[in-house]
Design a protein around this motif. Sequence first.
Motif, PDB file in Angstrom:
ATOM      1  N   ARG A 278      44.056  36.749  36.364  1.00  0.00           N
ATOM      2  CA  ARG A 278      43.351  38.027  36.187  1.00  0.00           C
ATOM      3  C   ARG A 278      41.893  37.985  36.666  1.00  0.00           C
ATOM      4  O   ARG A 278      41.293  39.021  36.864  1.00  0.00           O
TER       5      ARG A 278
ATOM      6  N   TYR B 283      37.734  41.232  37.720  1.00  0.00           N
ATOM      7  CA  TYR B 283      38.607  41.018  36.572  1.00  0.00           C
ATOM      8  C   TYR B 283      39.642  42.140  36.489  1.00  0.00           C
ATOM      9  O   TYR B 283      39.281  43.320  36.439  1.00  0.00           O
ATOM     10  N   SER B 284      40.919  41.754  36.506  1.00  0.00           N
ATOM     11  CA  SER B 284      42.001  42.743  36.386  1.00  0.00           C
ATOM     12  C   SER B 284      42.292  42.917  34.901  1.00  0.00           C
ATOM     13  O   SER B 284      42.907  42.051  34.268  1.00  0.00           O
ATOM     14  N   ILE B 285      41.854  44.031  34.371  1.00  0.00           N
ATOM     15  CA  ILE B 285      41.983  44.252  32.932  1.00  0.00           C
ATOM     16  C   ILE B 285      43.422  44.581  32.546  1.00  0.00           C
ATOM     17  O   ILE B 285      43.948  44.086  31.557  1.00  0.00           O
TER      18      ILE B 285
ATOM     19  N   TRP C 167      43.521  49.071  35.480  1.00  0.00           N
ATOM     20  CA  TRP C 167      42.068  48.933  35.596  1.00  0.00           C
ATOM     21  C   TRP C 167      41.638  47.579  36.114  1.00  0.00           C
ATOM     22  O   TRP C 167      42.192  46.555  35.717  1.00  0.00           O
ATOM     23  N   GLU C 168      40.630  47.567  36.956  1.00  0.00           N
ATOM     24  CA  GLU C 168      39.947  46.312  37.283  1.00  0.00           C
ATOM     25  C   GLU C 168      38.452  46.594  37.413  1.00  0.00           C
ATOM     26  O   GLU C 168      38.042  47.687  37.818  1.00  0.00           O
ATOM     27  N   VAL C 169      37.645  45.600  37.058  1.00  0.00           N
ATOM     28  CA  VAL C 169      36.188  45.759  37.126  1.00  0.00           C
ATOM     29  C   VAL C 169      35.598  44.667  38.013  1.00  0.00           C
ATOM     30  O   VAL C 169      36.210  43.606  38.211  1.00  0.00           O
TER      31      VAL C 169
END
Lengths: 397, 148
Positions: free
Chosen positions: A264, A301-303, A307-309
């Motif tokens: 992730r 970061y793949s939440i 979602w990813e941030v």
Amino acid sequence: MMTPLRILFAIGSCLSLSAHAEDSAILSGSQLYGFVTQGYIKTDYNNFYGNSQKGSFDFRELGIGVNNKINDTARISGLYLSRRAGEADDGHGRIDHLLADFTLAKSKNSTTGIKIGRNKIPFGLYNDTRDVASTRPSILLPQSIYYDHSRKFLINADGIDLYHESWDEVDYSRIHLLLEKPNGVDNPQTENFYLGANWPGSLKSGMAKGVRWLKTFNGERTKASLFAAHLPISYEPGQFDPLGKGDITTNVSWWSLSHDVTPRLQVSGEMFLTRISYKNFGPFFPDRSIFPLGYYVQGIYSISDKWEVLGRYDISYKNKHDKNGDTWNAMTGLPKHNMFAKDLTVGVNYHYSQNLMLSAEMHFVDGTAYLPTTDNPNPFETNQRWKMLATQVTYNF
Amino acid sequence: MIFKPALILFAAISFVATPQAADLPKDPIISVIGNPLGPPKRLSRAEARLIFSANIKTWPNGTPVSIVSMKRGSLERSRFSHQVLNLYEYQLDRCLQRKIYSGHGDGNILFVNSPKEMIGVVESTPGAIGYVEETYLVDRRAIIEVAQ
């Protein structure tokens, strides 16, 4: 370069006809794909992709591509692209890449081949797909490595790409040897990058030589890549030109490393080292060498499955021996902050579906090195510290 | 200005959209299947990732690798990506799109519409590898074990 491309089309068509005898759906598979991207940019000071201080929708990308596997040893691939980006890119359609890929040799764990035609320039982690939003981790790629203010000569090149790829059970490696002529050298943007202004003459690219090496480790968790190239450019003076018939030599290397800390969380960093040498331009432009430098670190970061941030710190210097721009300011009187940019970026991607992605990011920038001069013609009106909000929606099929 | 609210929104998303392992259904179980000619009977997860991200072109016996996949965005593909590869589907897509849009894609992925079609194509194509919900399998000899 339309004639070689037409020849390439003809070769592709002939190969395609000969492949109709193939019986397997997979072997004769062809894919049609594309994307549409629309962005919105808002800055507090300075302009990026249009009049962004008022809010700019002048950022869009459209592409349609085809990939056709003719048989087990031949393939053609092409992408037609339109890109609008403020004053820097006017949205006219162009061939992004169009190539024939022939397998020359293969074994149980390697392939050697050659790609002929218009190839993407494969530097860094992202350059060969930089205009496809769904392949980018952020709306804007780190500007220290992936210049947008003078991008045209960094996108594609006409020539040959000889490659060898190999793999074992869990990792792969690739090496490319390139002999190509870059497109997009003779334009005001590139002239501005190399010569600081749009002079009456024109730039002409020579044949560039390059090598790219890419390898994965630890079951693809770690990826390392190096691209080094030598590009000769000549300048042909125009009428009443204060510059002489000069030569520019660019020796460049891009170093890239990414690591999946977990499936992730990916951490990556890249560095760009260049030496640009000028000769024979006459007394107005003495012989000299400059050394642009850029690097960044980034975490993605793949939440969840939606979602990813992203967070990134990105640093650009137009000359590593004049990081603060003091010498530049003394020489030209232009603002020191034109010579550097330090950009802290936070961003988020929302994958509404496999085809539709929404993105937003904030840039907190100290310096103006990567501002497009076409959007900011007067350097004295630029502000050293500025912020940028970028949003984007992209659909691919 | 809109910059401060935007930053607060980013922070909020980072906290609110917390990791949700349960947001993808865990059942039914997805099995990797292969044609008898080419794919091995057992793979590690890293090997499976390398194969399904189209980075291997031939099997050890020399047969070309042919990847068979359910349509993008299908529940089966999403489950396969998560269960077998431990990737979200958009992560897998990004790997594949980078190959295709760079001009390095080789078009050896065949997308099918149904589990029945998947089983038929894998059975009839030498070197083919795909995946299917276990409940659809009549002949379990096609299963390739993937170590987690």
